[in-house]
Design a protein around this motif. Structure first.
Motif, short mmCIF file in Angstrom:
data_model
loop_
_atom_site.label_atom_id
_atom_site.label_comp_id
_atom_site.label_asym_id
_atom_site.label_seq_id
_atom_site.Cartn_x
_atom_site.Cartn_y
_atom_site.Cartn_z
N THR A 166 -10.07 18.10 -16.06
CA THR A 166 -9.96 17.43 -14.77
C THR A 166 -11.36 17.26 -14.19
O THR A 166 -12.25 18.09 -14.42
N VAL A 167 -11.54 16.18 -13.45
CA VAL A 167 -12.82 15.87 -12.81
C VAL A 167 -12.53 15.42 -11.40
O VAL A 167 -11.60 14.65 -11.15
N SER A 168 -13.33 15.88 -10.46
CA SER A 168 -13.19 15.47 -9.06
C SER A 168 -14.33 14.52 -8.70
O SER A 168 -15.49 14.76 -9.06
N LEU A 169 -14.00 13.42 -8.01
CA LEU A 169 -14.99 12.41 -7.63
C LEU A 169 -14.84 12.05 -6.16
O LEU A 169 -13.74 11.78 -5.68
N SER A 170 -15.96 12.06 -5.45
CA SER A 170 -16.00 11.56 -4.07
C SER A 170 -17.13 10.55 -3.97
O SER A 170 -17.72 10.16 -4.98
N SER A 171 -17.45 10.12 -2.76
CA SER A 171 -18.45 9.06 -2.60
C SER A 171 -19.84 9.48 -3.04
O SER A 171 -20.64 8.63 -3.47
N ASP A 172 -20.16 10.78 -2.98
CA ASP A 172 -21.52 11.22 -3.29
C ASP A 172 -21.58 12.41 -4.23
O ASP A 172 -22.62 13.05 -4.36
#
Length: 691
Positions: free
Chosen positions: A380-386
């Motif tokens: 699993t990988v978490s992605l946000s704007s920065d």
């Protein structure tokens, strides 16, 4: 403000053509774009005058492996200008792309693997609209022409075109057809068209519409998979459905034709693309949205967003969407990797579950990212704007902001941008957190831990810093605490415009279902006209850093070797079957009970060949329309034929045409099957079969 684009194609004659890009999008501007306007449909057949020959290209759609050319620094400058957002310090010659510009180029090159169909459609439309000479059919797949197609393909990743495409996707088929009809009525080739199935996505160029009844219409298209041929998309306005032959040599008789409903077909205007903006230039956007290209070995990933869960296919949930990339599908019954465009808001983190080998590349509203994993059930990988993070040490994360880029793998791995610096935090092999800052003094850094290729098992972690264009400094910290530093020749992958794909994500050599490219290409004898002049192709842009600016034409002349060939009169030729090489007796089970058929492009075959035994094939022959130019109408077209034998009880070989190659049957179900094809039929031909 983001930089504004003026998309152009430059010809050697210095003709400048306003060009639109293909559908796509990315983080950037702060609105979803103006609401699309649906004109009133009249149900009247319309034709712009464009024809696949001479206004399409003579060579068929190709993947990135089909050309040595790479989307690179000169393409970035041609599209966006030589600003500091594109080239370090704004130096154009030579341009050293910023980390974020290089990341965007890598995304484009990853997406090109399966094909360039959108680029073919967009560039052909632009050249036709401005009557640029020479005709597209006369150009070769090399140099400036290839780069023009790549740049046109790349524009599908601009935000405004993606926004408009998403709006049209929600409209009914009637509304989409009405827009095409209105454009054609003005003799304008105003839209590209995308069709989607579970097998993937494909882009074509619509140029005419023919109403068979008030509710049944045929949209005539230039399809880069079938150069010079008259292809079409059938639509049923009452039922809201469509049908399209992706791989069938005869589009009127294709048992594997793609079929879909309104949500599975969309259009994108050329006008919107002409006002699109650079997705990673200038001030960062206030609206938080990410555009990502997801390439996976198997379509089994999922993305949990604030709007809901996205999975492979073509669907939309709230402000999040996923659909197959317009790069031309792998074809039916293949296990080739799949590509999707994903658009998600990034004001809240999204969680990616990636069970199979996957590469994700794209941009958020603030940074560019790349995620690469060999895949596992718990990846699993978490992605946000920065920021991007994972707990799986096999996953490699890369984040670029401006000219800063950090990349890392390891336990509890995260890469984050503050806007002024990029920070990497990851556990070393001994479990102790390692923190590395990427800043102006060290603008490109990778932190590597065991599990990444080339890292010794006795290493706690490595820090590799790009110190010049061709050198890196490698700091190795062992599990025993010993530290070594040395300088090596090399360039970090995170600074390049192209990274090779792992084997699990490479495209197959031949797209499933389609005949080989050579059999579908046109040659000088079937092209409507010939020349020795070349063209520099593709979108160029100007940066909106001043009130008004214009990019100077950078056209070059690529060598051409096409020669003038006399037009061939359209006439009937004879195609027969030679079974002299069939050594099995008529009583042998392999000599009967099979299916053998010769099919051809629309109207090509007079009586056809259809047999279920060698006795039937013996002496079988048919009249076929020859390729060439009809002296009465001046129309030039190409005849393509396909011969298939299936269900044969024993192995065999088949060869199409005197110049063809022998094709060996492969086992399929309870029998053997083989298919061969040939085109540009100008003289009597023979199909050879041998056991």
């Amino acid at each position: 403000m983001k930089m504004k684009l003026n998309l152009k194609v430059i010809a050697t004659a210095s003709v400048v053509v306003v060009l639109a890009a293909c559908g796509g999008g990315g983080g950037g501007a702060s609105t979803a774009g103006p609401e699309v306007t649906v004109p009133e449909a009249t149900g009247t057949s319309q034709d712009t005058g464009l024809a696949p020959n001479p206004n399409g290209f003579a060579f068929p759609n190709f993947g990135s492996a089909g050309s040595p050319e790479v989307f690179g620094e000169t393409d970035l400058v041609s599209m966006f200008g030589a600003t500091p957002d594109i080239c370090v310090d704004g130096v154009a010659d030579p341009c050293k792309p910023t980390a974020e510009a290089a990341a965007w180029a890598r995304m484009v090159n990853d997406a090109r693997v399966a094909g360039h169909c959108e680029g073919f459609a967009v560039l052909a439309a632009a050249r036709f609209s401005q009557a640029v000479k020479p005709n597209s059919v006369e150009l070769l797949n090399q140099g400036d022409v290839t780069h023009g197609i790549m740049r046109a393909f790349a524009t599908q990743f601009l935000k405004e075109t993606q926004d408009e495409t998403n709006q049209w996707a929600k409209k009914s088929i009637k509304e989409k057809v009405a827009a095409l009809e209105a454009s054609f009525a003005k003799k304008i080739v105003g839209y590209s068209l995308g069709v989607y199935t579970d097998e993937g996505g494909h882009a074509v160029l619509p140029y005419a519409i023919e109403y068979e009844t008030a509710d049944l219409a045929k949209i005539k298209i230039y399809d880069s998979n079938w150069p010079g041929q008259n292809r079409f998309v059938k639509v049923d306005l009452a039922a809201g459905t469509w049908e399209f032959s992706f791989a069938g040599a005869d589009p009127n008789n294709d048992p594997n034709a793609w079929k879909g409903k309104s949500k599975d077909i969309d259009i994108t205007s050329m006008d919107t693309r002409a006002s699109a903006t650079c997705p990673f230039c200038g001030d960062k956007s206030a609206v938080q949205k990410s555009l990502l290209v997801v390439r996976s070995a198997l379509p089994n990933w999922k993305i949990e967003t604030a709007d809901g869960v996205l999975t492979p296919g073509s669907n939309e949930i709230g402000n999040s969407s996923v659909r197959p990339l317009r790069s031309s599908a792998a074809g039916p019954a293949t296990d080739a990797p799949t590509d999707y465009i994903v658009s998600i808001p990034d004001d809240k983190p999204a969680k990616f579950t990636l069970p199979s080998a996957t590469r994700i590349s794209g941009i958020t509203s603030k940074v560019a990212v790349q995620i690469e994993t060999p895949g596992s059930a718990d990846t699993t990988v978490s992605l946000s704007s920065d920021a991007v993070s994972t707990t799986n040490p096999e996953v490699v994360l890369t984040l670029a902001d401006g000219n800063l880029v950090g990349s890392s793998n390891g336990d509890n791995n995260s890469v984050t941008s503050s806007g002024e610096a990029v920070q990497i935090v990851v556990d070393g092999a001994n479990g102790t957190p390692v923190t590395v800052d990427v800043n102006a003094d060290a603008a490109a850094v990778e932190v590597r831990t065991p599990g990444r290729d080339g890292v010794d098992a006795n290493t706690n972690y490595e820090v590799v810093t790009q110190t010049s264009d061709t050198q890196v400094e490698r700091k190795v910290v062992g599990t025993n605490g010993k530290e070594t530093i040395k300088t090596e020749d090399g360039q970090l992958a995170s600074t390049k415009v192209e990274n090779p794909l792992p084997d699990a994500l490479k495209a197959p050599a031949v797209k499933g279902g389609l005949p080989d490219a050579a059999s579908r290409a046109l040659d000088a004898g079937t092209a409507a006209t010939t020349t020795t002049t070349s063209v520099a192709g593709g979108p160029t842009t100007t940066a909106k850093k001043t009130t008004s600016s214009t990019l100077k034409p950078t056209a070059t002349t690529a060598p051409q070797t096409a020669t003038t060939t006399a037009k061939v009169a359209r006439a009937s030729v004879r195609v027969d079957v030679n079974v002299d090489g069939w050594s099995l007796a008529a009583s042998d089970p392999a000599s009967s009970g099979f299916s053998a058929n010769l099919t051809g492009s629309t109207g090509a075959i007079q009586d056809g060949i259809s047999c279920d035994s060698v006795g039937c094939l013996e002496g079988a022959a048919t009249d076929v329309l020859a390729s060439g130019t009809d002296p009465a109408t001046g129309t030039t077209s190409t005849t393509t034929l396909q011969f298939k034998m299936s269900g044969v009880a024993s192995t065999f070989d088949v060869r199409c045409g005197n110049a063809g190659s022998w094709v060996k049957a492969s086992q399929a179900g309870g029998g053997f099957s083989a298919t061969c094809s040939f085109s540009n039929v100008t003289t009597d031909e023979t199909i050879y079969v041998r056991a």
